[in-house]
Design an enzyme around this catalytic site. Sequence first.
Site, PDB file in Angstrom:
ATOM      1  CG  ASP A  13      -2.063   0.956   1.119  1.00  0.00           C
ATOM      2  OD1 ASP A  13      -2.280   1.514   0.021  1.00  0.00           O
ATOM      3  OD2 ASP A  13      -2.754   1.170   2.136  1.00  0.00           O
ATOM      4  CG  ASN A  30      -7.583  -2.281  -5.871  1.00  0.00           C
ATOM      5  OD1 ASN A  30      -6.628  -3.049  -5.730  1.00  0.00           O
ATOM      6  ND2 ASN A  30      -7.889  -1.365  -4.954  1.00  0.00           N
TER       7      ASN A  30
END
Length: 247
Positions: free
Chosen positions: A24, A72
């Site tokens: 991330d 996503n």
Amino acid sequence: MAEQQEGTGAGGGEGPRHVAIIMDGNGRWAQARGRPRLFGHHAGAKRVREIVEACPDLGVKYLTIFAFSTENWKRTQKEVAGLMSLFRRYIQKEAEDLFRRGVRVRFIGDRVRLEPKLVDLMDELELLTAGNDRVHLTIALNYGGRDEVARAARRMAQDVEAGRLKARDVNEETLPRYLDTCVLPDPDLVIRTSGEARISNFLLWQSAYAEYEFIDTLWPDFTAEVFARVVARYGRRERRFGAVLGE
Ligand code: FPP
């Protein structure tokens, strides 16, 4: 299923055999440099190579990385298309090298929504590296833990309907055989970069007894040295798997 699921890795003083990483912070890394988000994803992709290469010396046999989640798709069309193109190019560019370095690559996640060209490249890379055993790299692409468990449950139900499985045999031993990770041991250590303390639907079933490390470093800054430090911390933890030590 040709291979049996292997048991949970070491612990109690030894290093983690299976490390899973939620990569991330690419967007924030790019933003801090006044660059578009995809610039951060490209920098993140470069880091993957370094981390895979560091695994054997650290005793990490299995590395599983979260590249694209079922959530996503909600990002802008431009970012999604850029990521898909990055995955295609990554596979094309790295395939030969991964093969030569003894890396066995697998993909987990639902391939149905992925573009056929990408799925072909994924299949080819899995086939090319199928004989390798130095490091097992698993890339989660269009992966969600709940989605994986739901797909497994559906396939189990189909097997029950077809008489291949008895309902009373649906249990903690049989269900994991239907998961995308059926041939992998459970992760010993799950690392998330960028300071967020969430597991975001990653390896939900498999991480029941994993240790977690949430670290502030953004993924493009996650060097082999940082990785080595986090892995070393794991070796100093005691894992009890619900039992009382010393009994
Ligand atoms: C999270 O950062 C990262 C992703 C959604 C993509 C992960 C992809 C890579 C590291 C690229 C390459 C991977 C492979 C296997 C080639 P973010 O965009 O959520 O960052 P932010 O939270 O700072 O916005």
